[in-house]
Design a protein around this motif. Structure first.
Motif, mmCIF file in Angstrom:
data_model
loop_
_atom_site.group_PDB
_atom_site.id
_atom_site.type_symbol
_atom_site.label_atom_id
_atom_site.label_comp_id
_atom_site.label_asym_id
_atom_site.label_seq_id
_atom_site.Cartn_x
_atom_site.Cartn_y
_atom_site.Cartn_z
ATOM 1 N N GLU A 1 -111.329 47.905 -42.259
ATOM 2 C CA GLU A 1 -110.498 48.942 -41.642
ATOM 3 C C GLU A 1 -109.441 48.298 -40.725
ATOM 4 N N TYR A 2 -109.774 47.134 -40.195
ATOM 5 C CA TYR A 2 -108.858 46.434 -39.297
ATOM 6 C C TYR A 2 -107.723 45.773 -40.098
ATOM 7 N N LEU A 3 -108.099 45.219 -41.257
ATOM 8 C CA LEU A 3 -107.090 44.564 -42.095
ATOM 9 C C LEU A 3 -106.019 45.565 -42.518
ATOM 10 N N PRO B 1 -100.947 44.197 -33.695
ATOM 11 C CA PRO B 1 -100.595 45.622 -33.738
ATOM 12 C C PRO B 1 -101.368 46.365 -32.644
ATOM 13 N N CYS B 2 -101.064 46.068 -31.389
ATOM 14 C CA CYS B 2 -101.947 46.490 -30.287
ATOM 15 C C CYS B 2 -102.166 47.992 -30.205
ATOM 16 N N ILE B 3 -101.106 48.786 -30.404
ATOM 17 C CA ILE B 3 -101.293 50.238 -30.235
ATOM 18 C C ILE B 3 -102.217 50.763 -31.339
ATOM 19 N N ASP B 4 -101.970 50.347 -32.570
ATOM 20 C CA ASP B 4 -102.836 50.779 -33.678
ATOM 21 C C ASP B 4 -104.265 50.265 -33.503
ATOM 22 N N CYS B 5 -104.375 49.062 -32.988
ATOM 23 C CA CYS B 5 -105.696 48.469 -32.744
ATOM 24 C C CYS B 5 -106.469 49.310 -31.727
ATOM 25 N N ARG B 6 -105.779 49.711 -30.656
ATOM 26 C CA ARG B 6 -106.451 50.528 -29.626
ATOM 27 C C ARG B 6 -106.794 51.908 -30.187
ATOM 28 N N LEU C 1 -107.561 52.609 -33.264
ATOM 29 C CA LEU C 1 -108.754 52.434 -34.108
ATOM 30 C C LEU C 1 -110.008 52.309 -33.242
ATOM 31 N N LYS C 2 -109.919 51.481 -32.205
ATOM 32 C CA LYS C 2 -111.106 51.276 -31.366
ATOM 33 C C LYS C 2 -111.506 52.559 -30.640
ATOM 34 N N PHE C 3 -110.517 53.281 -30.112
ATOM 35 C CA PHE C 3 -110.859 54.528 -29.407
ATOM 36 C C PHE C 3 -111.390 55.580 -30.385
ATOM 37 N N GLY D 1 -108.139 36.567 -25.925
ATOM 38 C CA GLY D 1 -108.994 36.003 -26.962
ATOM 39 C C GLY D 1 -108.672 36.483 -28.365
ATOM 40 N N CYS D 2 -107.471 36.982 -28.599
ATOM 41 C CA CYS D 2 -107.157 37.550 -29.914
ATOM 42 C C CYS D 2 -106.207 36.628 -30.677
ATOM 43 N N LEU D 3 -106.643 36.193 -31.851
ATOM 44 C CA LEU D 3 -105.826 35.284 -32.655
ATOM 45 C C LEU D 3 -104.501 35.894 -33.100
ATOM 46 N N LEU D 4 -104.441 37.218 -33.139
ATOM 47 C CA LEU D 4 -103.209 37.869 -33.589
ATOM 48 C C LEU D 4 -102.056 37.678 -32.609
ATOM 49 N N THR D 5 -102.364 37.231 -31.406
ATOM 50 C CA THR D 5 -101.287 36.949 -30.445
ATOM 51 C C THR D 5 -100.870 35.469 -30.505
ATOM 52 N N ASP D 6 -101.490 34.709 -31.376
ATOM 53 C CA ASP D 6 -101.196 33.279 -31.482
ATOM 54 C C ASP D 6 -100.054 33.079 -32.491
HETATM 55 S S1 SF4 Z 1 -104.407 41.699 -28.404
HETATM 56 FE FE1 SF4 Z 1 -105.505 41.847 -30.373
HETATM 57 S S2 SF4 Z 1 -107.456 42.830 -29.828
HETATM 58 FE FE2 SF4 Z 1 -106.082 43.172 -28.103
HETATM 59 S S3 SF4 Z 1 -105.152 45.174 -28.502
HETATM 60 FE FE3 SF4 Z 1 -103.785 43.623 -29.353
HETATM 61 S S4 SF4 Z 1 -104.362 43.417 -31.500
HETATM 62 FE FE4 SF4 Z 1 -106.058 44.464 -30.441
#
Ligand code: SF4
Length: 330
Positions: free
Chosen positions: A69-71, A87-92, A94-96, A196-201
């Motif tokens: 679901e994250y991919l 994709p921080c807004i979409d990520c949040r 999904l988590k919420f 700690g998120c690889l997507l910001t690397d």
């Molecule tokens: S930094 Fe990574 S884990 Fe944190 S909100 Fe953004 S995409 Fe999600």
């Protein structure tokens, strides 16, 4: 007793948010999300530290691994990416959304999060937080104890479950107020600080971007991107070279049916896994890359083995020059 579910990253802010709410006599259940993009190890590092911190706080902690679901949201985020492929807004959202489901399952009345207004450029400004609430149908049900006084009253405050005067008005990127609060609570060891998120690397995002533009991605592809040295040999062929014995052994188990393994013959050196559209010219370059990481001998015997039919070939090659190598490194 009123119950709340806390989104718990294991960092200082979510730890403090839980503490502030527990002080009000509310039962808190922590929910921790991990994903293939979490830099922390699932079983050791962050995982065990999160369990230890939950125990210390006296809260139950449920862990949820975000996979397919994250991919999906990474490939096509409705609200776009941050500076890299995050994709921080979409990520949040999904988590919420998942936290809302969990809240209903456990009979909790609201959610809490350690978000601090203005701390993160993409997901913690007022507009983003409003979008997240609207998209998840959680308007008024997300309490952010560290910044609550900067927001309109939430349902738990309105209902008198939580006293607004004991909530905080922290904003911005500074960490001093949180450090002070941690010290007041006697909290001095907290795991996995933010970031700690690889997507910001940038380097990882570049590799990921290269993969998602071409095909359907799987968790296996992500694991491969996280391993070894990465080379783009030709427009559609990628070679992952193990940097040490552990990575080389890992690569042996990461192949798909049509992948190709490369390794030196009777000399210590790396295993490499190749994936993509292949030609003799590409194969020669892969041999030379293996030779480069094998030894200082002038010529090296390198073997290639097709995973789908066990067909093997051996070539004697010299190492690739540094300039060409750096052009292919991705
Ligand atoms: S930094 Fe990574 S884990 Fe944190 S909100 Fe953004 S995409 Fe999600």
């Amino acid at each position: 007793m009123i119950k709340a579910v806390a989104l718990f990253s294991g960092g200082l802010d979510s730890t403090l948010a839980i503490k502030v709410i527990m002080e009000q006599g509310i039962e808190v259940i922590a929910l921790n999300f991990t994903s293939p993009f979490c830099r922390c190890d699932k079983n050791t590092g962050c995982g065990s530290a999160i369990s230890a911190m939950s125990k210390k706080l006296g809260v139950k902690c449920q862990r949820h691994y975000l996979a397919d679901e994250y991919l999906e949201i990474i490939k096509n985020p409705k609200y776009g990416y941050g500076r890299n492929l995050n994709p921080c807004i979409d990520c949040r959202i999904l988590k919420f959304s998942l936290a809302k489901k969990f809240m209903e399952e456990v009979g909790a009345s609201f959610l809490i999060s350690g978000e601090v207004l203005g701390q993160r450029p993409m997901s913690q400004h007022r507009r983003a937080l409003n979008i997240i609430e609207a998209e998840t149908g959680l308007k008024g049900l997300i309490l952010r104890p560290l910044s609550a006084k900067l927001f309109p009253l939430t349902i738990p405050e309105n209902k008198g479950w939580v006293k607004r005067e004991s909530l905080l008005a922290i904003s911005g990127r500074g960490r001093k107020p949180q450090m002070q609060l941690a010290s007041d609570y006697g909290i001095n060891d907290y795991p996995c600080p933010a970031g700690g998120c690889l997507l910001t690397d940038p380097e990882f995002s570049r590799r990921l971007k290269d993969v998602i533009k071409e095909k359907v991605i799987t968790i296996k592809d992500i694991e491969l991107l996280k391993t070894g040295r990465y080379f783009k040999v030709g427009s559609s062929f990628r070679l992952t070279v193990g940097r040490n014995e552990k990575e080389s052994n890992r690569l042996l188990n990461m192949g798909n049916k049509n992948d190709i393994l490369f390794e030196p013959v009777s000399l210590p050196g790396p295993t490499a896994l190749g994936r993509g559209i292949f030609s003799d010219e590409i194969k020669d370059k892969c041999y030379q890359i293996i030779a480069r990481y094998t030894s200082l001998e002038e010529k090296v015997e390198v073997r290639s083995k097709f995973l789908f039919d066990d067909h093997q070939e051996v070539a004697i090659v010299g190492a690739m020059g540094e300039e060409e190598l750096s052009q292919l490194r991705f």
